[in-house]
Design an enzyme around this catalytic site. Structure first.
Site, PDB file in Angstrom:
ATOM      1  N   ASP A 150      -1.338  -3.560  -9.416  1.00  0.00           N
ATOM      2  CA  ASP A 150      -0.364  -2.485  -9.666  1.00  0.00           C
ATOM      3  C   ASP A 150       0.979  -2.784  -9.007  1.00  0.00           C
ATOM      4  O   ASP A 150       1.427  -2.050  -8.125  1.00  0.00           O
ATOM      5  CB  ASP A 150      -0.955  -1.159  -9.144  1.00  0.00           C
ATOM      6  CG  ASP A 150      -0.403   0.052  -9.873  1.00  0.00           C
ATOM      7  OD1 ASP A 150       0.454  -0.124 -10.752  1.00  0.00           O
ATOM      8  OD2 ASP A 150      -0.843   1.180  -9.567  1.00  0.00           O
ATOM      9  N   ASP A 163       3.848   0.332  -3.212  1.00  0.00           N
ATOM     10  CA  ASP A 163       2.839   1.359  -3.535  1.00  0.00           C
ATOM     11  C   ASP A 163       1.477   0.880  -3.046  1.00  0.00           C
ATOM     12  O   ASP A 163       0.449   1.089  -3.692  1.00  0.00           O
ATOM     13  CB  ASP A 163       2.811   1.649  -5.038  1.00  0.00           C
ATOM     14  CG  ASP A 163       1.975   2.891  -5.373  1.00  0.00           C
ATOM     15  OD1 ASP A 163       1.810   3.760  -4.489  1.00  0.00           O
ATOM     16  OD2 ASP A 163       1.476   2.987  -6.508  1.00  0.00           O
TER      17      ASP A 163
HETATM   18  N1  LIG Z   1      -6.724  -7.104 -13.554  1.00  0.00           N
HETATM   19  C1  LIG Z   1      -7.624  -6.116 -13.456  1.00  0.00           C
HETATM   20  N2  LIG Z   1      -8.947  -6.383 -13.498  1.00  0.00           N
HETATM   21  C2  LIG Z   1      -9.850  -5.380 -13.401  1.00  0.00           C
HETATM   22  N3  LIG Z   1      -9.528  -4.079 -13.257  1.00  0.00           N
HETATM   23  C3  LIG Z   1      -8.221  -3.760 -13.202  1.00  0.00           C
HETATM   24  C4  LIG Z   1      -7.206  -4.743 -13.294  1.00  0.00           C
HETATM   25  N4  LIG Z   1      -6.002  -4.131 -13.203  1.00  0.00           N
HETATM   26  C5  LIG Z   1      -6.257  -2.823 -13.062  1.00  0.00           C
HETATM   27  N5  LIG Z   1      -7.590  -2.575 -13.046  1.00  0.00           N
HETATM   28  C6  LIG Z   1      -8.238  -1.256 -12.932  1.00  0.00           C
HETATM   29  O1  LIG Z   1      -7.422  -0.268 -13.517  1.00  0.00           O
HETATM   30  C7  LIG Z   1      -7.003   0.687 -12.545  1.00  0.00           C
HETATM   31  C8  LIG Z   1      -5.554   1.085 -12.785  1.00  0.00           C
HETATM   32  O2  LIG Z   1      -4.708  -0.029 -12.679  1.00  0.00           O
HETATM   33  P1  LIG Z   1      -3.324   0.050 -11.949  1.00  0.00           P
HETATM   34  O3  LIG Z   1      -2.607  -1.243 -12.205  1.00  0.00           O
HETATM   35  O4  LIG Z   1      -3.519   0.439 -10.528  1.00  0.00           O
HETATM   36  O5  LIG Z   1      -2.560   1.175 -12.776  1.00  0.00           O
HETATM   37  P2  LIG Z   1      -2.095   2.665 -12.413  1.00  0.00           P
HETATM   38  O6  LIG Z   1      -0.616   2.595 -12.514  1.00  0.00           O
HETATM   39  O7  LIG Z   1      -2.701   3.522 -13.451  1.00  0.00           O
HETATM   40  O8  LIG Z   1      -2.548   3.001 -11.019  1.00  0.00           O
HETATM   41  C9  LIG Z   1      -7.237   0.031 -11.206  1.00  0.00           C
HETATM   42  O9  LIG Z   1      -7.515   0.966 -10.211  1.00  0.00           O
HETATM   43  C10 LIG Z   1      -8.437  -0.860 -11.466  1.00  0.00           C
HETATM   44  O10 LIG Z   1      -9.626  -0.131 -11.349  1.00  0.00           O
HETATM   45 MG   LIG Z   2      -2.839   1.964  -9.313  1.00  0.00          MG
END
Ligand SMILES: Nc1ncnc2c1ncn2[C@@H]1O[C@H](COP(=O)(O)OP(=O)(O)O)[C@@H](O)[C@H]1O
Ligand SMILES: [Mg+2]
Length: 261
Positions: free
Chosen positions: A211, A195
């Site tokens: 993610d 992804d």
């Molecule tokens: N370890 C992290 N530190 C800071 N921000 C994070 C972190 N993990 C995720 N985020 C924030 O949260 C958002 C969503 O996380 P993500 O893992 O991509 O989940 P989703 O499945 O909702 O896309 C990311 O786009 C980022 O902005």
């Molecule tokens: Mg994401």
């Protein structure tokens, strides 16, 4: 006062102080009470008691499958807390990425059980990437549907921006870096992200991949197809920024042929 009494009073005071402290600490969760369902709140208290998190602040992101919050650990460091939805999650699409994975021999049917497996998959994948030396948030803890990981952001608790929101000085350099990360992910971590796009890369003095719950092992029947899709997404994004990239098919072929792990 008699000595025994004094002693008892001292102990009482100490207990009271401890109670007060606990109450104060518990207050730090107030923001999320009412927003988070009771079973998840219980998981958060477990993580609290294990010393993983001391506070939970506002949401950094609210997504379809999960919300991400900034938390604080007992030392005062920011952590990222990803809370997967249990009841309202769309889970059908997930099966394609978890069925057949040797790490999950019995994939649950009901979302109550599948979501914790899905969260565990993200934890395990983060660990693989991290151990292979690829920049991802370091996984810190997992409990049911809640994943605690390194916070990618600054000292003030401001999260790092997504790649898509950053004006890059040298897009061609970053493109090459990302292709290298994809290659390293395949060869060293034995994973395909599946992804990858400008939406799942954070920028903190360079790219940080996030993610990774859907990432599959090299042996997955569709690994090659996902690898091509990842490379295509990245290539498309950088072409829009004016980078003259190689054909994604050629890059995919090269990575596939250059290393089975
Ligand atoms: N370890 C992290 N530190 C800071 N921000 C994070 C972190 N993990 C995720 N985020 C924030 O949260 C958002 C969503 O996380 P993500 O893992 O991509 O989940 P989703 O499945 O909702 O896309 C990311 O786009 C980022 O902005
Ligand atoms: Mg994401």
């Amino acid at each position: 006062m008699k000595r025994a009494e004094t002693k008892r009073k001292q102990i009482d005071d100490k207990l009271e102080r401890r109670r007060m402290k606990r109450r104060k600490d518990a207050d730090e969760f107030k923001v999320v009470e009412g927003v988070i369902d009771p079973p998840t709140l219980k998981v958060l208290y477990k993580l609290f008691n294990r010393g993983m998190i001391r506070e939970l602040h506002g949401a950094i992101s609210t997504g379809k499958e999960a919300n991400v919050y900034r938390g604080v650990d007992p030392e005062g460091n920011s952590v990222a807390v990803k809370i997967y939805r249990i009841s309202t999650a769309e889970t059908d699409w997930m099966r394609e990425y978890i069925v057949g994975d040797p790490r999950f021999q019995r994939v649950a049917k009901r979302s109550r059980f599948l979501i914790p497996q899905w969260a565990m998959k993200e934890y395990k994948n983060l660990m693989r990437y991290h151990k292979a030396g690829i920049r991802v948030p370091k996984p810190l803890g997992i409990e049911r549907n809640v994943l605690v990981m390194e916070f990618i952001g600054d000292e003030q608790g401001l999260p790092a921006p997504l790649l898509r929101n950053v004006k890059l000085e040298s897009p061609v350099e970053v493109f090459n870096q990302l292709i290298e990360i994809i290659e390293q992910g395949y060869k060293e971590a034995g994973l395909v992200h599946a992804d990858l796009s400008e939406y799942n890369v954070l920028w903190l003095d360079g790219p940080v991949i996030i993610d990774v719950s859907q990432a599959v092992l090299q042996g997955h029947t569709s690994a090659g197809r996902y690898l091509f899709r990842d490379i295509q997404n990245i290539t498309q994004y950088f072409r829009k920024l004016g980078v003259e990239t190689e054909d994604p098919k050629v890059i995919t072929k090269y990575i596939l042929s250059s290393g089975e792990k």
